[in-house]
Scaffold this motif. Structure first.
Motif, PDB file in Angstrom:
ATOM      1  N   GLU A 142      29.218  20.189  36.087  1.00 31.54           N
ATOM      2  CA  GLU A 142      28.179  20.289  36.747  1.00 31.54           C
ATOM      3  C   GLU A 142      27.138  21.313  35.299  1.00 31.54           C
ATOM      4  O   GLU A 142      26.374  20.987  35.020  1.00 31.54           O
ATOM      5  CB  GLU A 142      27.843  20.745  37.715  1.00 31.54           C
ATOM      6  CG  GLU A 142      26.688  21.420  38.638  1.00 31.54           C
ATOM      7  CD  GLU A 142      25.759  19.557  38.751  1.00 31.54           C
ATOM      8  OE1 GLU A 142      24.021  20.151  38.869  1.00 31.54           O
ATOM      9  OE2 GLU A 142      26.448  18.438  38.202  1.00 31.54           O
ATOM     10  N   TRP A 171      33.581   8.863  43.616  1.00 35.41           N
ATOM     11  CA  TRP A 171      32.527   8.531  43.436  1.00 35.41           C
ATOM     12  C   TRP A 171      32.046   6.971  44.767  1.00 35.41           C
ATOM     13  O   TRP A 171      31.252   7.304  45.077  1.00 35.41           O
ATOM     14  CB  TRP A 171      31.815   7.993  42.064  1.00 35.41           C
ATOM     15  CG  TRP A 171      30.557   7.159  42.124  1.00 35.41           C
ATOM     16  CD1 TRP A 171      29.151   8.240  41.573  1.00 35.41           C
ATOM     17  CD2 TRP A 171      30.439   5.566  41.862  1.00 35.41           C
ATOM     18  NE1 TRP A 171      27.970   6.513  41.366  1.00 35.41           N
ATOM     19  CE2 TRP A 171      28.721   5.623  41.539  1.00 35.41           C
ATOM     20  CE3 TRP A 171      30.909   4.958  41.565  1.00 35.41           C
ATOM     21  CZ2 TRP A 171      28.306   4.547  41.766  1.00 35.41           C
ATOM     22  CZ3 TRP A 171      30.223   4.009  41.509  1.00 35.41           C
ATOM     23  CH2 TRP A 171      29.038   3.706  41.796  1.00 35.41           C
ATOM     24  N   LEU A 177      29.013  13.929  46.857  1.00 36.95           N
ATOM     25  CA  LEU A 177      28.789  14.788  45.099  1.00 36.95           C
ATOM     26  C   LEU A 177      27.043  15.696  45.388  1.00 36.95           C
ATOM     27  O   LEU A 177      26.798  15.318  44.468  1.00 36.95           O
ATOM     28  CB  LEU A 177      28.408  13.683  44.047  1.00 36.95           C
ATOM     29  CG  LEU A 177      30.024  13.276  44.372  1.00 36.95           C
ATOM     30  CD1 LEU A 177      29.757  11.909  43.869  1.00 36.95           C
ATOM     31  CD2 LEU A 177      30.283  14.277  43.433  1.00 36.95           C
ATOM     32  N   LYS A 184      26.504  14.195  39.607  1.00 35.23           N
ATOM     33  CA  LYS A 184      26.629  12.618  40.045  1.00 35.23           C
ATOM     34  C   LYS A 184      25.360  12.052  39.334  1.00 35.23           C
ATOM     35  O   LYS A 184      25.898  10.495  39.212  1.00 35.23           O
ATOM     36  CB  LYS A 184      25.219  12.494  41.304  1.00 35.23           C
ATOM     37  CG  LYS A 184      25.733  11.325  42.032  1.00 35.23           C
ATOM     38  CD  LYS A 184      25.119  11.558  43.046  1.00 35.23           C
ATOM     39  CE  LYS A 184      24.942  10.420  44.055  1.00 35.23           C
ATOM     40  NZ  LYS A 184      24.352   9.357  43.795  1.00 35.23           N
ATOM     41  N   ASP A 188      26.461   8.354  37.942  1.00 38.58           N
ATOM     42  CA  ASP A 188      26.220   6.707  37.992  1.00 38.58           C
ATOM     43  C   ASP A 188      25.584   6.472  37.102  1.00 38.58           C
ATOM     44  O   ASP A 188      25.608   4.754  37.027  1.00 38.58           O
ATOM     45  CB  ASP A 188      25.079   7.214  38.889  1.00 38.58           C
ATOM     46  CG  ASP A 188      24.440   7.205  40.442  1.00 38.58           C
ATOM     47  OD1 ASP A 188      26.071   7.708  40.616  1.00 38.58           O
ATOM     48  OD2 ASP A 188      23.565   7.882  41.648  1.00 38.58           O
TER      49      ASP A 188
END
Length: 206
Positions: A142, A171, A177, A184, A188
């Protein structure tokens, strides 16, 4: 002429990571179905990987095991993902080792006790402990992704492939998440690339 690269394993295993690398590089390959039980016990497979574990790779005279090492080899030899500088190459190695040591152990502690083992063999306390441990490396992602789209900067690289393919387990299987929106969003993006979707189709249909 040498034949296609041969990957030994099944899609619903760590061989999935190698399928992603093979699809991303575009190299011709053959998936040789080899399961966790009888397949890895055969003398023919043990000659390829004496550890009796999948995946394993045969590329001409080159024989390799360990999924993340296989991926480094594939991306170094084939395709155009490999970085152009020694500095970024070092960062690829860094993130590869990091995901093996910081992501995979707590993720598997959570996964084994959430959905992998039969229900009567799961330990909710172990699942919770793994989930808690996984928060620290997710927090690292992050922070790193706060000012960039990918781990090495603007472009997708082998570092993204290695880390995202390991984190696919969390995931895909519902790990929370939400506290890590940058991570996240990055997952994705990485896990919905066309090459990754081709590998996912093999795994998720199995």
């Amino acid at each position: 002429m040498p034949g296609p690269v041969k990957l030994y394993g099944i899609p619903r295993s760590r061989a999935f990571r190698c399928l992603v690398a093979l699809e991303e590089t575009g190299v011709e390959y053959e998936l040789v179905p080899t399961d966790f039980t009888e397949g890895v016990k055969s003398p023919a497979f043990r000659a390829i990987n004496p550890n009796a574990k999948i995946p394993a790779l045969v590329d001409g005279e080159t024989v390799l095991f360990e999924s993340l090492a296989i991926n480094l080899y594939l991306m170094r030899k084939y395709g155009d993902l490999w970085p152009r500088t020694v500095e970024d190459e070092g960062r690829v190695f860094q993130w590869t080792l990091w995901t093996a040591t910081e992501i995979e152990p707590p993720q598997m502690q959570w996964a084994y006790n959430t959905f992998v083992r039969p229900a009567d063999q799961r330990d909710p306390a172990e699942a919770a402990a793994g989930a808690e441990r996984l928060k620290a490396p997710l927090g690292v992602l992050e922070t790193v992704l706060a000012d960039r789209d990918h781990l090495l900067g603007a472009a997708y690289s082998p570092a993204d492939l290695q880390v995202s393919c390991v984190l696919y387990t969390a995931w895909f299987n519902g790990f929370d998440l939400a506290p890590f929106p940058k991570a996240k969003a990055w997952l994705d993006r990485c896990l919905n690339r066309p090459a990754v979707l081709r590998a996912r189709n093999m795994r998720e249909a199995a």
